[in-house]
Design a protein around this motif. Structure first.
Motif, PDB file in Angstrom:
ATOM      1  N   TYR A  87       0.832  -1.196   0.000  1.00 35.53           N
ATOM      2  CA  TYR A  87       0.000   0.000   0.000  1.00 35.53           C
ATOM      3  C   TYR A  87       0.872   1.254   0.000  1.00 35.53           C
ATOM      4  CZ  TYR A  87      -3.652  -3.203   1.644  1.00 35.53           C
ATOM      5  OH  TYR A  87      -4.545  -4.232   1.769  1.00 35.53           O
ATOM      6  N   CYS A  88       0.444   2.260  -0.750  1.00 36.40           N
ATOM      7  CA  CYS A  88       1.074   3.563  -0.646  1.00 36.40           C
ATOM      8  C   CYS A  88       0.191   4.458   0.220  1.00 36.40           C
ATOM      9  CB  CYS A  88       1.282   4.192  -2.020  1.00 36.40           C
ATOM     10  SG  CYS A  88      -0.195   4.356  -3.023  1.00 36.40           S
ATOM     11  N   ALA A  89       0.810   5.455   0.824  1.00 38.20           N
ATOM     12  CA  ALA A  89       0.087   6.335   1.734  1.00 38.20           C
ATOM     13  C   ALA A  89       0.697   7.725   1.716  1.00 38.20           C
ATOM     14  CB  ALA A  89       0.109   5.765   3.151  1.00 38.20           C
ATOM     15  N   ALA A  90      -0.123   8.715   2.043  1.00 35.86           N
ATOM     16  CA  ALA A  90       0.306  10.113   2.080  1.00 35.86           C
ATOM     17  C   ALA A  90      -0.015  10.708   3.441  1.00 35.86           C
ATOM     18  CB  ALA A  90      -0.396  10.906   0.980  1.00 35.86           C
ATOM     19  N   GLY A  91       0.976  11.366   4.029  1.00 34.94           N
ATOM     20  CA  GLY A  91       0.798  12.023   5.323  1.00 34.94           C
ATOM     21  C   GLY A  91       1.251  13.468   5.241  1.00 34.94           C
ATOM     22  N   ARG A  92       0.456  14.375   5.773  1.00 34.18           N
ATOM     23  CA  ARG A  92       0.751  15.806   5.676  1.00 34.18           C
ATOM     24  C   ARG A  92       2.104  16.103   6.313  1.00 34.18           C
ATOM     25  NH1 ARG A  92       1.533  20.377   4.460  1.00 34.18           N
ATOM     26  NH2 ARG A  92       0.071  22.118   4.463  1.00 34.18           N
ATOM     27  N   ALA A  93       2.957  16.812   5.586  1.00 38.87           N
ATOM     28  CA  ALA A  93       4.275  17.216   6.097  1.00 38.87           C
ATOM     29  C   ALA A  93       4.172  18.578   6.764  1.00 38.87           C
ATOM     30  CB  ALA A  93       5.279  17.259   4.952  1.00 38.87           C
ATOM     31  N   TYR A  94       4.874  18.742   7.867  1.00 43.96           N
ATOM     32  CA  TYR A  94       4.870  20.013   8.590  1.00 43.96           C
ATOM     33  C   TYR A  94       6.230  20.683   8.600  1.00 43.96           C
ATOM     34  CZ  TYR A  94       0.246  18.562   9.956  1.00 43.96           C
ATOM     35  OH  TYR A  94      -1.068  18.172   9.918  1.00 43.96           O
ATOM     36  N   THR A  95       7.271  19.911   8.368  1.00 43.58           N
ATOM     37  CA  THR A  95       8.614  20.467   8.195  1.00 43.58           C
ATOM     38  C   THR A  95       9.225  19.810   6.971  1.00 43.58           C
ATOM     39  OG1 THR A  95       9.917  18.845   9.424  1.00 43.58           O
ATOM     40  CG2 THR A  95       8.823  20.564  10.713  1.00 43.58           C
ATOM     41  N   SER A  96      10.297  20.391   6.472  1.00 46.72           N
ATOM     42  CA  SER A  96      10.896  19.904   5.233  1.00 46.72           C
ATOM     43  C   SER A  96      11.503  18.515   5.377  1.00 46.72           C
ATOM     44  CB  SER A  96      11.966  20.881   4.750  1.00 46.72           C
ATOM     45  OG  SER A  96      13.012  20.975   5.701  1.00 46.72           O
ATOM     46  N   MET A  97      11.858  18.113   6.594  1.00 48.72           N
ATOM     47  CA  MET A  97      12.514  16.826   6.785  1.00 48.72           C
ATOM     48  C   MET A  97      11.584  15.773   7.386  1.00 48.72           C
ATOM     49  SD  MET A  97      15.408  17.194   5.462  1.00 48.72           S
ATOM     50  CE  MET A  97      16.311  15.756   6.004  1.00 48.72           C
ATOM     51  N   ASP A  98      10.312  16.092   7.549  1.00 43.59           N
ATOM     52  CA  ASP A  98       9.360  15.140   8.122  1.00 43.59           C
ATOM     53  C   ASP A  98       9.365  13.837   7.352  1.00 43.59           C
ATOM     54  OD1 ASP A  98       6.614  17.222   9.361  1.00 43.59           O
ATOM     55  OD2 ASP A  98       8.473  16.528  10.278  1.00 43.59           O
ATOM     56  N   ILE A  99       9.318  12.747   8.101  1.00 49.09           N
ATOM     57  CA  ILE A  99       9.222  11.416   7.516  1.00 49.09           C
ATOM     58  C   ILE A  99       8.573  10.543   8.575  1.00 49.09           C
ATOM     59  CG2 ILE A  99      11.466  10.502   8.276  1.00 49.09           C
ATOM     60  CD1 ILE A  99      11.824   9.604   5.330  1.00 49.09           C
ATOM     61  N   TYR A 100       7.655   9.670   8.190  1.00 46.74           N
ATOM     62  CA  TYR A 100       6.871   8.935   9.165  1.00 46.74           C
ATOM     63  C   TYR A 100       6.979   7.428   8.959  1.00 46.74           C
ATOM     64  CZ  TYR A 100       4.543  13.514   9.080  1.00 46.74           C
ATOM     65  OH  TYR A 100       4.269  14.851   9.091  1.00 46.74           O
ATOM     66  N   THR A 101       7.118   6.707  10.062  1.00 48.94           N
ATOM     67  CA  THR A 101       7.063   5.253  10.021  1.00 48.94           C
ATOM     68  C   THR A 101       5.756   4.734  10.617  1.00 48.94           C
ATOM     69  OG1 THR A 101       8.163   5.054  12.160  1.00 48.94           O
ATOM     70  CG2 THR A 101       9.577   5.104  10.214  1.00 48.94           C
ATOM     71  N   ASP A 102       5.068   5.573  11.379  1.00 56.44           N
ATOM     72  CA  ASP A 102       3.828   5.204  12.058  1.00 56.44           C
ATOM     73  C   ASP A 102       2.661   5.362  11.091  1.00 56.44           C
ATOM     74  OD1 ASP A 102       2.405   6.135  15.287  1.00 56.44           O
ATOM     75  OD2 ASP A 102       1.572   4.980  13.628  1.00 56.44           O
ATOM     76  N   ARG A 103       1.925   4.316  10.857  1.00 53.41           N
ATOM     77  CA  ARG A 103       0.829   4.404   9.869  1.00 53.41           C
ATOM     78  C   ARG A 103      -0.251   5.382  10.312  1.00 53.41           C
ATOM     79  NH1 ARG A 103       0.064  -1.161  11.731  1.00 53.41           N
ATOM     80  NH2 ARG A 103      -1.813  -1.342  12.986  1.00 53.41           N
ATOM     81  N   ARG A 104      -0.295   5.701  11.609  1.00 52.28           N
ATOM     82  CA  ARG A 104      -1.318   6.645  12.081  1.00 52.28           C
ATOM     83  C   ARG A 104      -1.023   8.076  11.633  1.00 52.28           C
ATOM     84  NH1 ARG A 104      -0.905   4.990  18.273  1.00 52.28           N
ATOM     85  NH2 ARG A 104       1.284   5.098  17.621  1.00 52.28           N
ATOM     86  N   LYS A 105       0.180   8.316  11.152  1.00 49.26           N
ATOM     87  CA  LYS A 105       0.541   9.640  10.663  1.00 49.26           C
ATOM     88  C   LYS A 105       0.058   9.875   9.234  1.00 49.26           C
ATOM     89  CE  LYS A 105       3.316  11.234  14.029  1.00 49.26           C
ATOM     90  NZ  LYS A 105       3.158  12.547  14.691  1.00 49.26           N
ATOM     91  N   TYR A 106      -0.420   8.835   8.594  1.00 52.69           N
ATOM     92  CA  TYR A 106      -0.802   8.938   7.194  1.00 52.69           C
ATOM     93  C   TYR A 106      -2.306   9.174   7.072  1.00 52.69           C
ATOM     94  CZ  TYR A 106       3.892   7.553   5.995  1.00 52.69           C
ATOM     95  OH  TYR A 106       5.261   7.523   5.862  1.00 52.69           O
ATOM     96  N   ASP A 107      -2.651  10.126   6.214  1.00 52.46           N
ATOM     97  CA  ASP A 107      -4.038  10.558   6.077  1.00 52.46           C
ATOM     98  C   ASP A 107      -4.766   9.847   4.942  1.00 52.46           C
ATOM     99  OD1 ASP A 107      -2.346  13.559   6.503  1.00 52.46           O
ATOM    100  OD2 ASP A 107      -3.674  12.739   8.042  1.00 52.46           O
ATOM    101  N   TYR A 108      -4.028   9.490   3.925  1.00 54.42           N
ATOM    102  CA  TYR A 108      -4.647   8.900   2.736  1.00 54.42           C
ATOM    103  C   TYR A 108      -3.928   7.599   2.380  1.00 54.42           C
ATOM    104  CZ  TYR A 108      -6.408  13.651   2.383  1.00 54.42           C
ATOM    105  OH  TYR A 108      -7.003  14.851   2.660  1.00 54.42           O
ATOM    106  N   TRP A 109      -4.736   6.637   1.962  1.00 55.85           N
ATOM    107  CA  TRP A 109      -4.219   5.324   1.608  1.00 55.85           C
ATOM    108  C   TRP A 109      -4.744   4.921   0.248  1.00 55.85           C
ATOM    109  CZ3 TRP A 109      -0.912   2.435   4.661  1.00 55.85           C
ATOM    110  CH2 TRP A 109      -0.657   2.951   5.940  1.00 55.85           C
TER     111      TRP A 109
END
Length: 125
Positions: A93-115
């Motif tokens: 699955y691909c997913a998109a999570g809103r970035a708040y800083t230029s270096m943001d990167i998420y491993t937690d699936r709860r950070k992703y808004d769209y799947w």
């Protein structure tokens, strides 16, 4: 809207390239990630990339074999998978999570808004 493509059946040691075009969102404002789910297991983190593509992170199980990349002009994220193993078999699955800083990167699936809808990857031994 996200949709993953490119899955299939491949022999161990082979390669596949997944792609995930996005629509309906400002792609450059989002961290993009790939997750996978094998039968009877939880959906696990695979790889993520920050909005510009300058920062990436991988799970230990795929590090050195998989490469995540993005093309903001095409609103698409990719996952190049090399040296595939039977244990890589899963729905990806691909997913998109809103970035708040230029270096943001998420491993937690709860950070992703769209799947996106998943794509099946099967690796035979």
């Amino acid at each position: 809207q996200l949709q993953a493509y490119g899955g299939g059946l491949v022999q161990a040691g082979g390669s596949l390239r997944l792609s995930c075009p996005a629509s309906g969102l400002t792609f450059g404002n989002y961290v993009m990630g790939w997750f996978r789910q094998a039968p009877g297991k939880e959906r696990d983190f695979v790889a993520a990339i920050n909005w510009s593509g300058s920062n990436t992170f991988y799970s230990d199980s795929v590090k050195g074999r998989f490469t995540i990349s993005r093309d903001n002009a095409k609103n698409t994220v990719y996952l190049q998978m090399n040296s595939l193993k039977p244990e890589d078999t899963a729905v990806y699955y691909c997913a998109a999570g809103r970035a708040y800083t230029s270096m943001d990167i998420y491993t937690d699936r709860r950070k992703y808004d769209y799947w996106g809808q998943g794509t099946q990857v099967t690796v035979s031994s």
